[in-house]
Design a protein around this motif. Sequence first.
Motif, short mmCIF file in Angstrom:
data_model
loop_
_atom_site.label_atom_id
_atom_site.label_comp_id
_atom_site.label_asym_id
_atom_site.label_seq_id
_atom_site.Cartn_x
_atom_site.Cartn_y
_atom_site.Cartn_z
N GLU A 83 69.59 19.81 -10.91
CA GLU A 83 69.46 20.69 -9.75
C GLU A 83 68.46 21.81 -10.09
OE1 GLU A 83 72.61 23.52 -7.70
OE2 GLU A 83 73.18 21.40 -7.59
N ASP A 84 67.55 22.12 -9.13
CA ASP A 84 66.61 23.21 -9.36
C ASP A 84 67.21 24.55 -8.93
OD1 ASP A 84 66.36 23.39 -6.58
OD2 ASP A 84 64.34 22.55 -6.51
N ALA A 85 66.43 25.61 -9.03
CA ALA A 85 66.91 26.97 -8.72
C ALA A 85 67.28 27.14 -7.25
CB ALA A 85 65.84 27.98 -9.10
N HIS A 86 66.76 26.25 -6.38
CA HIS A 86 67.03 26.34 -4.95
C HIS A 86 68.19 25.44 -4.51
CE1 HIS A 86 63.37 28.65 -4.61
NE2 HIS A 86 62.76 27.72 -5.30
N GLY A 87 68.82 24.76 -5.47
CA GLY A 87 69.95 23.90 -5.15
C GLY A 87 69.57 22.47 -4.80
N GLN A 88 68.29 22.12 -4.86
CA GLN A 88 67.83 20.77 -4.57
C GLN A 88 68.00 19.90 -5.82
OE1 GLN A 88 66.43 19.07 -1.81
NE2 GLN A 88 66.49 17.32 -3.17
N ALA A 89 68.58 18.73 -5.65
CA ALA A 89 68.77 17.80 -6.77
C ALA A 89 67.53 16.92 -6.91
CB ALA A 89 70.00 16.94 -6.54
N TRP A 90 67.08 16.74 -8.15
CA TRP A 90 65.89 15.94 -8.45
C TRP A 90 66.23 14.87 -9.46
CZ3 TRP A 90 61.48 16.32 -5.77
CH2 TRP A 90 61.30 17.47 -4.99
N ILE A 91 65.77 13.66 -9.20
CA ILE A 91 65.95 12.55 -10.13
C ILE A 91 64.82 12.64 -11.15
CG2 ILE A 91 66.00 10.05 -10.40
CD1 ILE A 91 67.02 9.92 -7.48
N LEU A 92 65.19 12.81 -12.41
CA LEU A 92 64.21 12.98 -13.48
C LEU A 92 63.78 11.65 -14.09
CD1 LEU A 92 65.92 15.93 -15.39
CD2 LEU A 92 64.26 16.07 -13.53
N GLU A 93 64.75 10.78 -14.32
CA GLU A 93 64.48 9.49 -14.97
C GLU A 93 65.48 8.45 -14.50
OE1 GLU A 93 63.44 9.30 -19.19
OE2 GLU A 93 63.93 11.44 -19.26
N ARG A 94 65.10 7.19 -14.68
CA ARG A 94 66.00 6.08 -14.38
C ARG A 94 66.40 5.42 -15.69
NH1 ARG A 94 64.40 0.35 -11.78
NH2 ARG A 94 63.36 0.28 -13.77
N VAL A 95 67.67 5.13 -15.82
CA VAL A 95 68.15 4.39 -16.99
C VAL A 95 67.75 2.94 -16.80
CG1 VAL A 95 70.19 3.70 -18.30
CG2 VAL A 95 70.11 5.97 -17.22
N ASP A 96 67.15 2.34 -17.83
CA ASP A 96 66.74 0.94 -17.72
C ASP A 96 67.94 0.08 -17.35
OD1 ASP A 96 64.06 1.38 -18.32
OD2 ASP A 96 64.39 1.15 -20.47
N PRO A 97 67.80 -0.75 -16.31
CA PRO A 97 68.93 -1.58 -15.88
C PRO A 97 69.23 -2.69 -16.88
CG PRO A 97 66.99 -2.06 -14.55
CD PRO A 97 66.64 -0.92 -15.45
N VAL A 98 70.48 -3.12 -16.87
CA VAL A 98 70.91 -4.21 -17.73
C VAL A 98 70.53 -5.54 -17.10
CG1 VAL A 98 72.93 -5.31 -18.79
CG2 VAL A 98 72.80 -2.82 -18.62
N THR A 99 70.67 -5.64 -15.79
CA THR A 99 70.32 -6.86 -15.06
C THR A 99 69.39 -6.50 -13.92
OG1 THR A 99 72.21 -6.63 -13.59
CG2 THR A 99 72.53 -7.98 -15.55
N GLN A 100 68.72 -7.50 -13.37
CA GLN A 100 67.82 -7.26 -12.26
C GLN A 100 67.83 -8.47 -11.34
OE1 GLN A 100 63.79 -6.56 -13.47
NE2 GLN A 100 63.12 -6.11 -11.41
N LEU A 101 67.96 -8.20 -10.05
CA LEU A 101 67.85 -9.26 -9.06
C LEU A 101 66.42 -9.28 -8.55
CD1 LEU A 101 71.06 -8.61 -6.96
CD2 LEU A 101 70.71 -10.34 -8.69
N ALA A 102 65.87 -10.46 -8.40
CA ALA A 102 64.49 -10.58 -7.93
C ALA A 102 64.39 -11.70 -6.91
CB ALA A 102 63.57 -10.87 -9.11
N ARG A 103 63.50 -11.53 -5.99
CA ARG A 103 63.26 -12.53 -4.97
C ARG A 103 61.83 -13.07 -5.11
NH1 ARG A 103 64.70 -9.39 0.45
NH2 ARG A 103 66.71 -9.33 -0.38
N ARG A 104 61.62 -14.29 -4.75
CA ARG A 104 60.28 -14.86 -4.81
C ARG A 104 59.41 -14.26 -3.69
NH1 ARG A 104 59.67 -19.27 -8.11
NH2 ARG A 104 61.59 -20.34 -8.63
N ALA A 105 58.17 -14.00 -4.05
CA ALA A 105 57.20 -13.53 -3.07
C ALA A 105 56.68 -14.74 -2.29
CB ALA A 105 56.06 -12.82 -3.78
N ASN A 106 55.92 -14.49 -1.25
CA ASN A 106 55.39 -15.59 -0.44
C ASN A 106 54.51 -16.53 -1.24
OD1 ASN A 106 56.69 -14.55 1.77
ND2 ASN A 106 54.90 -13.47 2.56
N ASP A 107 53.85 -16.02 -2.26
CA ASP A 107 52.97 -16.88 -3.06
C ASP A 107 53.70 -17.59 -4.19
OD1 ASP A 107 53.47 -14.83 -4.77
OD2 ASP A 107 51.38 -14.24 -5.06
N GLY A 108 55.04 -17.47 -4.24
CA GLY A 108 55.84 -18.20 -5.21
C GLY A 108 56.12 -17.43 -6.49
N ARG A 109 55.54 -16.23 -6.64
CA ARG A 109 55.81 -15.45 -7.86
C ARG A 109 57.18 -14.85 -7.78
NH1 ARG A 109 51.85 -11.07 -8.31
NH2 ARG A 109 51.58 -11.33 -6.11
#
Length: 109
Positions: A83-109
Amino acid sequence: MIDLDFETLHALGLTPLIATRAAQLAASPPGTRLARVIESQRDCFMLHDGRAERQARALPRLVQHLQATAQALTIGDWVAVQEDAHGQAWILERVDPVTQLARRANDGR
């Protein structure tokens, strides 16, 4: 160092592996807490820290880093938030996920 209460956050899905990864984040300023993203709307995120929900925004440098690596903050991510001095919450970093869901793009990637 990140402030986290394992027992409280365990109800949201915190595991020892994620807690270890959170503890290894770059030097976090005092008052930084661990929270989970529970809602995402453009540049605003709803976070839960095990006690209450809180609206937050991501720091521009974090957004740029995630975009450069073709990633984004999403529901279920664990994040370091402060939280900053004005009370606004800020995301500083993301913890690397353990798993990840992914979908295929239109080109098959």
